[in-house]
Write a protein that holds these residues in place. Structure first.
Motif, PDB file in Angstrom:
ATOM      1  N   LYS A   1      46.910 -39.567 -62.607  1.00 47.51           N
ATOM      2  CA  LYS A   1      45.795 -39.211 -62.225  1.00 47.51           C
ATOM      3  C   LYS A   1      45.458 -37.572 -63.154  1.00 47.51           C
ATOM      4  O   LYS A   1      44.534 -37.477 -63.528  1.00 47.51           O
ATOM      5  CB  LYS A   1      45.685 -38.701 -60.785  1.00 47.51           C
ATOM      6  CG  LYS A   1      44.436 -39.451 -60.268  1.00 47.51           C
ATOM      7  CD  LYS A   1      44.162 -39.054 -58.827  1.00 47.51           C
ATOM      8  CE  LYS A   1      42.678 -39.108 -58.602  1.00 47.51           C
ATOM      9  NZ  LYS A   1      42.460 -39.114 -56.961  1.00 47.51           N
TER      10      LYS A   1
ATOM     11  N   ILE B   1      45.277 -38.239 -66.592  1.00 50.78           N
ATOM     12  CA  ILE B   1      43.821 -38.508 -66.927  1.00 50.78           C
ATOM     13  C   ILE B   1      42.986 -37.363 -66.977  1.00 50.78           C
ATOM     14  O   ILE B   1      42.337 -37.011 -67.921  1.00 50.78           O
ATOM     15  CB  ILE B   1      43.407 -39.578 -66.015  1.00 50.78           C
ATOM     16  CG1 ILE B   1      44.115 -41.085 -66.323  1.00 50.78           C
ATOM     17  CG2 ILE B   1      41.819 -39.933 -66.377  1.00 50.78           C
ATOM     18  CD1 ILE B   1      43.499 -42.202 -65.461  1.00 50.78           C
ATOM     19  N   GLU B   2      43.089 -36.558 -66.128  1.00 47.48           N
ATOM     20  CA  GLU B   2      42.493 -35.260 -66.291  1.00 47.48           C
ATOM     21  C   GLU B   2      42.638 -34.491 -67.318  1.00 47.48           C
ATOM     22  O   GLU B   2      41.806 -33.961 -67.854  1.00 47.48           O
ATOM     23  CB  GLU B   2      42.916 -34.438 -64.742  1.00 47.48           C
ATOM     24  CG  GLU B   2      42.427 -34.998 -63.572  1.00 47.48           C
ATOM     25  CD  GLU B   2      40.904 -34.741 -63.339  1.00 47.48           C
ATOM     26  OE1 GLU B   2      40.606 -33.943 -63.637  1.00 47.48           O
ATOM     27  OE2 GLU B   2      40.486 -35.925 -62.716  1.00 47.48           O
TER      28      GLU B   2
ATOM     29  N   HIS C   1      53.617 -41.131 -60.481  1.00 48.37           N
ATOM     30  CA  HIS C   1      52.385 -40.419 -59.965  1.00 48.37           C
ATOM     31  C   HIS C   1      51.580 -39.535 -60.648  1.00 48.37           C
ATOM     32  O   HIS C   1      50.822 -38.681 -60.219  1.00 48.37           O
ATOM     33  CB  HIS C   1      52.902 -39.841 -58.536  1.00 48.37           C
ATOM     34  CG  HIS C   1      53.295 -40.881 -57.522  1.00 48.37           C
ATOM     35  ND1 HIS C   1      52.763 -41.534 -56.912  1.00 48.37           N
ATOM     36  CD2 HIS C   1      54.626 -41.040 -57.235  1.00 48.37           C
ATOM     37  CE1 HIS C   1      53.655 -42.610 -56.030  1.00 48.37           C
ATOM     38  NE2 HIS C   1      54.631 -42.268 -56.523  1.00 48.37           N
TER      39      HIS C   1
ATOM     40  N   GLU D   1      42.172 -45.534 -67.393  1.00 48.94           N
ATOM     41  CA  GLU D   1      42.900 -46.014 -66.284  1.00 48.94           C
ATOM     42  C   GLU D   1      43.675 -47.258 -66.911  1.00 48.94           C
ATOM     43  O   GLU D   1      44.822 -47.326 -66.698  1.00 48.94           O
ATOM     44  CB  GLU D   1      42.136 -46.674 -64.810  1.00 48.94           C
ATOM     45  CG  GLU D   1      41.775 -45.372 -64.272  1.00 48.94           C
ATOM     46  CD  GLU D   1      40.478 -45.664 -63.191  1.00 48.94           C
ATOM     47  OE1 GLU D   1      40.304 -45.100 -62.310  1.00 48.94           O
ATOM     48  OE2 GLU D   1      40.162 -47.134 -63.196  1.00 48.94           O
TER      49      GLU D   1
END
Ligand SMILES: Nc1ncnc2c1ncn2[C@@H]1O[C@H](COP(=O)(O)OP(=O)(O)O)[C@@H](O)[C@H]1O
Ligand SMILES: [Mg+2]
Lengths: 243, 293
Positions: free
Chosen positions: A110, A113-114, A107, A98
């Motif tokens: 996330k 990161i996945e 946006h 993060e």
């Protein structure tokens, strides 16, 4: 993309860089070789803004960025994976990732990161663990993954293979190649000159604060001066093995 | 009565914990003990006395005023006395510490000058209100102090672990260089940290004023030394350590006064320092490395 002209950096009275000229072209892997203490890390830190050059200038994407702070340079697209990895050991693996996307406001963080955790399954597995508990190789993957999450245009890697087992080193070099193929320019500092030259497009060799040789990686890898100084012992021992 | 003493101890301990949190936050990020923290706390307490006593403001407004004043003090402390010394060549690493000592002397003497020596009473409308639960007498003030402390501690913990700014603070505390190459404007984070720590000191000042019904220009020194003892006990720069250490000190002081010799009350903190430094120098929650902050 990146241009260093006559960069001189000091530690107090000690001059570590004595007028470095270096160019990084977009979409390439450029490698920076040299013995211990030659000034490779100092060059990387100067580019990333951790050190301020006393003389000379750093230009990035046509803009003079000399003397900017590291966080400002990151926002312009320069990310550094420092020597020794610089993991935040008291934060979890996920928190480290993060922090990689700290400056981003979009946006897709996330999802990114996945994606990164899919590419490095071990990070997914260990995401709630303290990053300090990872092995050296895992920490290096985390450091690289973290830097990639800032979506850099130029990735600076300072000895990513240092202290790692041969199998992991091969994996790291594979990853560096992938990063380039995905469109990120890489400036790579390596002790492992042979492997670095194999994946690089262009190379520079430093000695005591100066650039002494530069050329296409494919030329350098057969250049007698380099073979002798940096590939020599290794290649003779390899030849001995072959015999 | 054991239960009453327990409540007294927890009340005192939770105030200590908040003071210690201010110390620990600044230590985590800057690596120095902020010797002016006790005096900022004292200023916070005086703002409480002035606004409630002289101006007749309601308590919540007194808290707001105290937070504003101590935040400004925190900002000035960082901008005028700490930042100019940071990263300069030839500046001893002790310089910022000495700088904070200077600020503490300045603030103490300033308030001595303005408010005079001696204690000032801190009047709140419900200081005397108490409720009886069975045999136990509980003052409303104690409940308010405890509630505010708990809210602050939980709030701070959540802020540190869940928000972007909180994570940036922890990253900066672990390694300034690393945080900066990850895009953290470390100057901003340091300023923010000193401001938050000072505001917590201001809140604690009002709470102490309410708990003991008096404030004085000298109160900063005593509480400052105790805050220092607590973070040595809990582990320097460790948030959990500050909370647990604060409660431990508050409880042991209260029980000593109740069941032992009250003359030794202020010695407990220093006995704790000596013992912990001999037995576990890194503190209860500290580790030998910079981890666990
Ligand atoms: N923090 C420092 N303070 C003083 N001298 C340093 C510091 N870091 C590096 N140096 C010196 O600068 C020179 C270059 O170091 P460095 O850039 O780390 O070399 P490399 O990465 O090529 O091994 C060396 O002579 C080293 O001793
Ligand atoms: Mg190096």
């Amino acid at each position: 993309m990146l241009n260093l002209s006559n960069v001189e950096t000091y530690y107090g009275q000690i001059q570590a860089l004595k007028g470095i000229n270096l160019e990084v072209q977009e979409g390439k892997i450029i490698t920076l070789l040299g013995a211990n203490g030659a000034g490779k890390s100092t060059t990387m830190k100067t580019i990333a803004g951790l050190l301020k050059p006393k003389n000379g200038s750093v230009e990035f994407l046509g803009e003079n960025v000399t003397g900017l702070r590291p966080d400002q340079l990151l926002r312009k697209g320069i990310a550094l994976v420092p020597e020794g990895r610089a993991i935040l050991s008291s934060m979890t693996v996920l928190e480290n990732l993060e922090m990689g996307a700290y400056h981003r406001k979009d946006h897709a963080v996330k999802a990114d990161i996945e994606n990164v955790m899919q590419r490095f399954p071990i990070l997914h597995e260990r995401q709630t663990q303290m990053a300090g508990t990872l092995s050296g190789g895992q920490q290096q993957m985390l450091a690289i993954a973290r830097a990639l999450l800032s979506k850099p245009k130029l990735l600076l890697l300072d000895e990513p293979s240092m202290g790692l087992a041969p199998l992991i080193v091969a994996e790291i070099f594979k990853i560096i190649k992938e990063i380039k193929d995905a469109g990120t320019t890489v400036l790579l500092v390596e002790q492992n000159a042979k492997q670095a030259l194999k994946i690089a497009d262009y190379g520079y060799v430093m000695e005591t604060g100066n650039i002494i040789i530069d050329g296409k990686a494919s030329d350098l890898i057969v250049d007698p001066r380099i073979v002798e100084a940096y590939l020599g012992r290794k290649s003779t021992s390899e030849q001995a093995l072959v015999k | 009565m054991l239960l009453e003493q327990l409540i007294n101890g927890i009340t005192l301990g939770s105030i200590y914990a908040i003071v210690a949190l201010g110390f620990t936050l600044v230590f985590g990020v800057l690596g120095i003990i902020n010797m002016a923290h006790g005096e900022i706390f004292m200023v916070g307490a005086f703002v409480g006395v002035m606004t409630t006593g002289v101006l007749g403001w309601p308590l919540w407004l007194a808290f707001a005023a105290s937070i504003v004043v101590t935040s400004i003090l925190g900002y000035l402390l960082e901008r005028m006395t700490l930042r100019p010394l940071r990263g300069k060549k030839g500046v001893s690493h002790l310089a910022p510490l000495i700088s904070t000592i200077g600020v503490s002397i300045l603030l103490e003497n300033l308030s001595h000058h303005i408010f005079g020596a001696g204690n000032k009473p801190f009047r709140t409308e419900f200081a005397e209100i108490s409720i009886e639960i069975g045999q136990v007498t509980v003052y409303i003030v104690q409940i308010v102090i405890f509630a505010i402390s708990i809210i602050l501690m939980i709030g701070l913990s959540i802020w540190l672990s869940k928000t972007k700014a909180g994570k940036a603070l922890r990253a900066t505390a672990e390694n300034l260089e690393t945080a900066s190459i990850l895009g953290v404007d470390t100057k901003k984070i340091i300023t923010l940290t000193v401001i938050i720590a000072s505001a917590m000191g201001g809140i604690a000042g009002i709470l102490v004023g309410m708990a003991f019904n008096s404030v004085s220009p000298q109160m900063g020194l005593a509480i400052g030394l105790k805050g220092l003892a607590i973070i040595i006990l809990g582990g320097m720069g460790n948030v959990k350590g500050a909370m647990v250490g604060g409660l431990l000190l508050g409880l042991s002081e209260t029980f000593l006064v109740a069941y032992g010799d009250s003359g030794y009350r202020d010695a407990i903190a220093f006995i704790m320092i000596i013992l912990i430094l001999l037995l576990r120098p890194q503190g209860i929650f500290g580790s030998k490395m910079a981890e666990g902050r």
